[in-house]
Design an enzyme around this catalytic site. Structure first.
Site, PDB file in Angstrom:
ATOM      1  N   ASP A  78      -2.879  -3.633 -12.415  1.00  0.00           N
ATOM      2  CA  ASP A  78      -3.200  -4.983 -11.959  1.00  0.00           C
ATOM      3  C   ASP A  78      -4.179  -5.689 -12.879  1.00  0.00           C
ATOM      4  O   ASP A  78      -4.852  -5.073 -13.705  1.00  0.00           O
ATOM      5  CB  ASP A  78      -3.744  -4.957 -10.536  1.00  0.00           C
ATOM      6  N   GLU A 145      -6.536  -1.410  -9.011  1.00  0.00           N
ATOM      7  CA  GLU A 145      -7.880  -0.970  -9.420  1.00  0.00           C
ATOM      8  C   GLU A 145      -8.912  -2.055  -9.173  1.00  0.00           C
ATOM      9  O   GLU A 145     -10.039  -1.781  -8.751  1.00  0.00           O
ATOM     10  CB  GLU A 145      -7.851  -0.581 -10.907  1.00  0.00           C
TER      11      GLU A 145
END
Length: 486
Positions: A78, A145
């Site tokens: 991400d 994350e």
């Protein structure tokens, strides 16, 4: 995109350009994960996902390297979605628009996603380039994350075969990271009491904007302004004398990004509107002088507003502003053990109001558990004084430095040979996933490296082109230098 594909090393930049074309903010990584799985299968690589969505790819050793210690290259899928207020962009559907600006790659009006897209691209480029020599190789790409490390929390023992992990989420070429801060999310929920806006009161919108913003770990020591705190400070200074009644207050978008903008809709007696404008200009001059070295575009804007919302009662509004103004923010303590590194910090990241409650979301980081616990205690006490509910959750451990790490010594020696200079061995205040990996894989030897990225978590994010080339040289040489198993 064509600009990027002409850069060197070409395989890495081509893959990064493709990553930019597929939207992948936190919680929207599925399209990118599916693309990578398909890409890996086309290349005949082993590819699978675990229960939380992490992606694992495997490539056999280069002939002659079969006895080397297996290595996993790790990145997260991400990116942080941040954009300038005048940029029209939907991170869930629109591609990032990167471009080359002299020595840097930037994005048009948004975060670039070099954090951690360049690291991800480098790991995939190693898989794609058969000229890179390596032992048994894995690539681990983790989920979400940036919003709580869900992928790292969900990683199970026995899935990875590697003995060494190279994290690619660092942001300074020439530095080797061997430890990082842990963190915990903290939310304060304040009940709101409302009543009709008094007759004769004029609604206005007060905006703090133009701040740099940035990464709440890597940039927290730079003295950057926090828009939520600047807005609370102004309202605390002048709210009572101007008889301001607050309708709503919102600022920041992510708990791990330093807020660049904050907005208050308020009402005040019409005869006090002129004084509001004058005091805002005085305040702007004061904070511009305070922040002259770091905030060049700071601005305050006051404009007419329309709102159907009721106003907070005077007591409730005063309590809300006092609570926000009293919250600590920024560096709490520098480390005694690691000189020049922040030990504990706090980012008052997101403030939002609903009809009946206000939310204040913070991210606490610390190299030591007691540092996190101390700030949790401070915020909990403030919440009790204000009559608010407080919640601490999502605590994740730091990555304890290991001065005897074999892979750290290999990286240092390899860097020295390649570039004829000694790299800096560092502990980073930002949160890396390595600390969480130690729970399912306690014997894993870990190190973190990366190219130079500035302004992560803000629309000013950029990656230095030359440093990407140096990072690639180091990464590929490091894989070749990994020794055989004992």
């Amino acid at each position: 995109m064509s600009e990027l594909t002409q850069l060197s090393p070409q395989p890495l930049w081509q893959i990064f350009a493709k990553i930019c074309s597929i939207p992948h903010p936190s919680y929207h990584e599925e399209a990118l994960a599916a693309h990578i799985l398909h890409w890996a299968q086309e290349k005949g690589l082993h590819a699978e996902r675990d229960a939380v969505g992490n992606v694992l790819l495997r490539k056999p050793a280069t002939p002659g390297y079969e006895k080397r210690q297996p290595v996993v290259l790790q990145a997260h899928l991400d990116m942080v979605p941040q954009k300038n207020s005048d940029t029209i962009h939907d991170f869930a559907t629109d591609p990032i628009q990167p471009y080359v600006d002299a020595d840097w790659v930037k994005a048009r009006g948004t975060t670039l996603g070099a954090d951690n897209g360049i690291g991800m691209a480098s790991a995939l480029a190693v898989l794609a380039d058969d000229s890179v020599q390596h032992g048994p190789l894995e690539v681990l790409l983790t989920m979400t994350e940036e919003t709580g490390m869900a992928g790292a929390f969900g990683l199970q023992p026995g899935w990875l075969q590697a003995e060494i992990l190279i994290n690619t989420d660092s942001e300074e070429e020439g530095e080797i990271y061997m430890g990082c801060a842990g963190g915990v999310d903290f939310k304060t929920i304040l009940p709101l009491e409302r009543e009709a806006v008094p007759a004769g009161y004029q609604p206005l919108k007060l905006t703090i904007k133009g701040l740099k913003g940035g990464h709440s770990g890597a940039d927290i020591h730079l003295g950057l302004a926090n828009a939520n705190k600047l807005l609370a400070r102004f309202l605390s200074l002048h709210g009572q004398k101007l008889d301001i009644r607050l309708l709503d207050l919102n600022g920041g978008t992510l708990r791990n990004a330093i807020p660049r903008e904050a907005f208050a809709t308020l009402a005040l007696p019409q005869e006090n509107a002129e004084s509001l404008h004058a005091l805002a200009q005085e305040y702007l001059a004061v904070i511009k002088a305070e922040l002259a070295a770091v905030e060049k575009k700071l601005a305050i804007q006051i404009e007419p507003a329309t709102s159907d919302a009721q106003a907070l009662t005077k007591g409730c509004g005063d309590r809300f502003i006092a609570l926000l103004n009293a919250m600590p923010n920024g560096v709490i303590r520098m480390s005694d053990d690691v000189k020049g590194v922040v030990e504990t910090s706090l980012n008052v990241g997101v403030v939002s109001t609903e009809a009946d409650r206000a939310h204040i979301r913070c991210l606490i980081r610390s190299l030591i558990d007691s540092g996190k616990e101390d700030v949790v205690g401070t915020l909990s006490a403030l919440g009790r004084l204000a009559g608010a509910e407080t919640i601490a959750k999502g605590s994740y451990p730091g990555w304890k430095p290991d001065a005897n790490s074999p892979v750290m010594h290999i990286v240092r020696e390899t860097y020295q040979k390649l570039f004829n200079k000694t790299p800096n061995i560092q502990v980073i205040h930002a949160g890396l996933e390595c600390g969480l990996f130690k729970k399912p894989y306690p014997q894993m030897d870990m190190v973190s490296i990366g190219p130079t990225i500035t302004g992560p978590h803000s629309p000013d994010e950029q990656v230095h082109i030359k440093s990407v080339g140096q990072y690639w040289i180091l990464l590929t040489a490091l894989l070749k230098a990994i020794p055989e198993k004992n």
